[in-house]
Design a protein around this motif. Sequence first.
Motif, PDB file in Angstrom:
ATOM      1  N   ALA A  81       0.830  -1.202   0.000  1.00 49.71           N
ATOM      2  CA  ALA A  81       0.000   0.000   0.000  1.00 49.71           C
ATOM      3  C   ALA A  81       0.867   1.257   0.000  1.00 49.71           C
ATOM      4  CB  ALA A  81      -0.912  -0.006   1.222  1.00 49.71           C
ATOM      5  N   ILE A  82       1.965   1.219   0.757  1.00 50.36           N
ATOM      6  CA  ILE A  82       2.874   2.376   0.812  1.00 50.36           C
ATOM      7  C   ILE A  82       3.511   2.617  -0.554  1.00 50.36           C
ATOM      8  CG2 ILE A  82       5.042   3.234   1.808  1.00 50.36           C
ATOM      9  CD1 ILE A  82       4.232   1.677   4.382  1.00 50.36           C
ATOM     10  N   ILE A 113       0.933   4.093  -2.881  1.00 46.85           N
ATOM     11  CA  ILE A 113       0.724   5.524  -2.622  1.00 46.85           C
ATOM     12  C   ILE A 113       1.828   6.345  -3.288  1.00 46.85           C
ATOM     13  CG2 ILE A 113       0.765   7.304  -0.826  1.00 46.85           C
ATOM     14  CD1 ILE A 113      -0.610   5.279   1.019  1.00 46.85           C
ATOM     15  N   VAL A 169       1.215   6.520  -6.948  1.00 42.49           N
ATOM     16  CA  VAL A 169       0.140   7.467  -7.266  1.00 42.49           C
ATOM     17  C   VAL A 169       0.643   8.905  -7.185  1.00 42.49           C
ATOM     18  CG1 VAL A 169      -2.073   8.384  -6.501  1.00 42.49           C
ATOM     19  CG2 VAL A 169      -1.706   5.918  -6.564  1.00 42.49           C
ATOM     20  N   LEU A 170       1.390   9.205  -6.127  1.00 43.28           N
ATOM     21  CA  LEU A 170       1.899  10.564  -5.929  1.00 43.28           C
ATOM     22  C   LEU A 170       2.850  10.995  -7.041  1.00 43.28           C
ATOM     23  CD1 LEU A 170       2.571  10.548  -2.068  1.00 43.28           C
ATOM     24  CD2 LEU A 170       0.682  11.653  -3.291  1.00 43.28           C
ATOM     25  N   GLY A 187      -8.319   4.622  -2.034  1.00 42.41           N
ATOM     26  CA  GLY A 187      -8.164   5.370  -0.794  1.00 42.41           C
ATOM     27  C   GLY A 187      -8.934   4.731   0.352  1.00 42.41           C
ATOM     28  N   LEU A 198      -7.111   1.717   1.596  1.00 42.56           N
ATOM     29  CA  LEU A 198      -5.947   2.084   2.406  1.00 42.56           C
ATOM     30  C   LEU A 198      -6.364   2.458   3.824  1.00 42.56           C
ATOM     31  CD1 LEU A 198      -3.927   4.167  -0.206  1.00 42.56           C
ATOM     32  CD2 LEU A 198      -3.430   1.864   0.611  1.00 42.56           C
ATOM     33  N   TYR A 214       9.230   0.431  -4.120  1.00 40.27           N
ATOM     34  CA  TYR A 214       8.900   1.476  -5.095  1.00 40.27           C
ATOM     35  C   TYR A 214      10.157   1.864  -5.881  1.00 40.27           C
ATOM     36  CZ  TYR A 214       7.876   5.986  -7.133  1.00 40.27           C
ATOM     37  OH  TYR A 214       7.743   7.022  -8.023  1.00 40.27           O
ATOM     38  N   ALA A 251       2.377  -0.212  -8.947  1.00 41.60           N
ATOM     39  CA  ALA A 251       1.307  -0.277  -7.950  1.00 41.60           C
ATOM     40  C   ALA A 251       0.694  -1.672  -7.874  1.00 41.60           C
ATOM     41  CB  ALA A 251       0.233   0.760  -8.275  1.00 41.60           C
TER      42      ALA A 251
END
Length: 284
Positions: free
Chosen positions: A101-102, A105, A108-109, A119, A122, A167, A236
């Motif tokens: 999940a981290i 995120i 996505v950012l 969202g 999460l 990531y 992701a």
Amino acid sequence: MVAIVGGLGAAAAWAVAMLTASRATRLIGAPPVLAWVLLTGLAIVLPWAALEGVPDGLDATSATWLLLAGAGNVFGLLCSYSAMRTGNVALIAPIVSTEGAIAAILAVLTGEDVAAGAGVALVVIAAGITLAAVPRAEETALLAAGSSWRVPGLALAAATAFGISIYATGRASAELPIAWAVLPPRVIGVLVVFVPLALSARLVLTRTAVPFVMASGIAEVVGFAAYAVGARDSVAVAAVLASQFAAIAAVAAYVLFRERLGRLQLVGVVTIVVGVAVLTWLQA
């Protein structure tokens, strides 16, 4: 499809890595296990990377991603192994699994498209972490000293470090060969963990622990390689699917090690697994 297969392959391998490492840490401690696991991985990946040769895409940007991937993985493993020295895999694995999940995120950012509703999933995962961190009845007396929060706290620190690491690995694997994307944690780990322990004569290893550390080291490499392949299609999706290792590890720990959780902890673990599953479905 590549992201799904790669993510699931990583989940299976990381579940094996966590289960074997949990046994090893109780035999020789977290730092020595980390050192031997990383050395085992380096022995596999270094010849592979040498055969690939220095990639053309290696520049300052990709080197930064490699450094983040390596440092995050080493720190995450240290926190995870420290938690498993005294904690249950069935509790630790679901919390650590929020790494997906981290990473999602972060993706996505930085511009990757994510399905609507992610969202909410999460938030569900975060609620599960809170419940899983609630101590069992027999642990309540330890609250004053703060020790009952040590295991979930270490697991959450591991999840954050792993999230950043996977990531960064996904970003690096888009430009570099898989071997080079998997190499940094092993190199950094050997330099900052294995070498200092060896020089200070604190690098212990028992005959009983050998198969566990070797299996964990091999499984870590297989998991990272599978994830790196999947991340080339979608960071992701691959990251969230890879976090399914928690469900595999938790069930295996119950069957193999007879680990038990408190009622609220069990509710938290189930909530995390459901939240990660929903996020996986939304992403896929």
